[in-house]
Design a protein around this motif. Structure first.
Motif: not given
Length: 363
Positions: A143-144, A252, A254, A281-284
């Motif tokens: 995810s990164h 972030d 989404h 998003s900020a989660q990748g």
């Protein structure tokens, strides 16, 4: 409350890298831009020019020149890989395969060993193969790590449709799927205008929406090479594709974008990086959006996946542990040393200091 600066690293300051930096600055996305390149005079000049341009940015931006001190990028939130070689992509993006894989092997592991835990956005071609290699060497979750992939090609498709219909591209949803290369396909069955499917609009207003799909597909597929013919690179669209992805991460958002991402069963594919719509998003990157494709589109996408896997298999082996030693030494590759020489990559012990800069291809 602690507020920290948004730090973006860029490896490669040929054609695209500086444009990415400039877009990040002028759109107010980055607070700091950290540059690395083996061509010391080029990266020094770009850092100077960008710092001068920062006077006109929406807010203060500091630009740092780290030369080949890649470890300095470990504190960045996002790193954009823009290291490549334009002449090797003169016929197709696979031309950079051996050279660019060899390049990322000299710095990704070093940055990982320095403690980088952020996100990689890969621009370099062949995008799907290099993105996978960055993931392998970085040790980060899938995810990164993502590539610009068909974010650019989808923009080209939307641009072509907009010109054909006189509808603003912001109102058009259209995706190119598969590799960032000649095997990619347009998902015509998923094209819509403000929520209305293309097929429905074409039936009711053929004069506006009954355009030649094959012609527009060709424009999306070949657009980069039409630019390359005239100026030997592409710059603006690909740089803004990368900046758009970075913005989605640090803000972030989404937002669903067509990016090169890892598939683990989606679309019936597993174990490869390739472009499909996915949330950023900020989660990748993830989850993946699975479009309902026609049988013909499914077959075309599967063929593109097979093409990417075939390119994976062409790369000579290289251990993750070797990528984290300084200096990084790339083993001799007699089968492809002539390719490196033609691109300017001469030498066997290929620490980053032996690579020239001019890093961008017909993106």
């Amino acid at each position: 409350m602690t507020i920290g600066p948004v730090r973006i690293g860029i490896v490669g300051t040929g054609h695209v890298g500086p444009h990415v930096a400039y877009s990040l600055m002028m759109q107010g996305i980055a607070d700091e831009v950290h540059l690395c390149d083996v061509n010391d005079s080029k990266v020094t000049a770009e850092a100077q020019d960008l710092n001068d341009a920062s006077v006109f940015a929406p807010h203060r931006v500091r630009v740092w020149n780290h030369h080949t001190d890649y470890e300095a990028l470990a504190s960045c939130d996002v790193i954009v890989n823009a290291a490549g070689h334009v002449t090797l992509s003169s016929k197709d993006r696979d031309g950079e395969l051996y050279a660019t894989a060899r390049m990322v092997r000299t710095f990704v592991g070093r940055i990982a060993a320095a403690g980088f835990t952020g996100f990689w956005v890969n621009v370099t071609n062949p995008n799907d193969v290099v993105t996978r290699e960055i993931h392998r060497l970085s040790g980060l979750p899938a995810s990164h790590v993502m590539g610009t992939g068909t974010c650019l090609d989808s923009a080209r498709l939307r641009s072509a449709i907009a010109l054909a219909t006189d509808v603003a591209p912001e109102s058009i949803v259209a995706y190119m799927l598969g590799e960032h290369g000649f095997s990619e396909i347009p998902a015509w069955s998923a094209v819509s205008f403000a929520g209305k499917p293309l097929a429905q609009l074409a039936a009711s207003d053929p004069d506006r929406y009954g355009f030649d799909k094959a012609e527009l597909s060709e424009q999306a597929l070949r657009g980069g090479y039409w630019c390359y013919t005239g100026k030997h690179c592409t710059e603006y669209a690909i740089a803004n594709s990368a900046a758009r992805i970075v913005r989605a991460i640090v803000h972030d958002e989404h937002v669903v974008l067509p990016v090169c991402t890892y598939l683990d069963g989606e679309y019936g594919q597993r174990g490869l990086f390739i472009s499909v719509p996915a949330m950023v998003s900020a989660q990748g990157v993830g989850p993946v959006t699975e479009l309902t494709l026609t049988e013909e589109e499914q077959a075309g996408f599967a063929a593109s996946c097979d093409k990417v896997r075939a390119n994976y298999a062409k790369l000579p082996p290289f251990a993750v542990e070797d990528a984290r030693r300084v200096p990084v030494t790339i083993p001799a590759d007699p089968a492809h040393d002539d390719v490196y020489a033609r691109g300017g990559f001469i030498g066997i012990a290929c620490g980053p200091e032996v690579f020239p800069s001019d890093p961008q291809a017909a993106r």
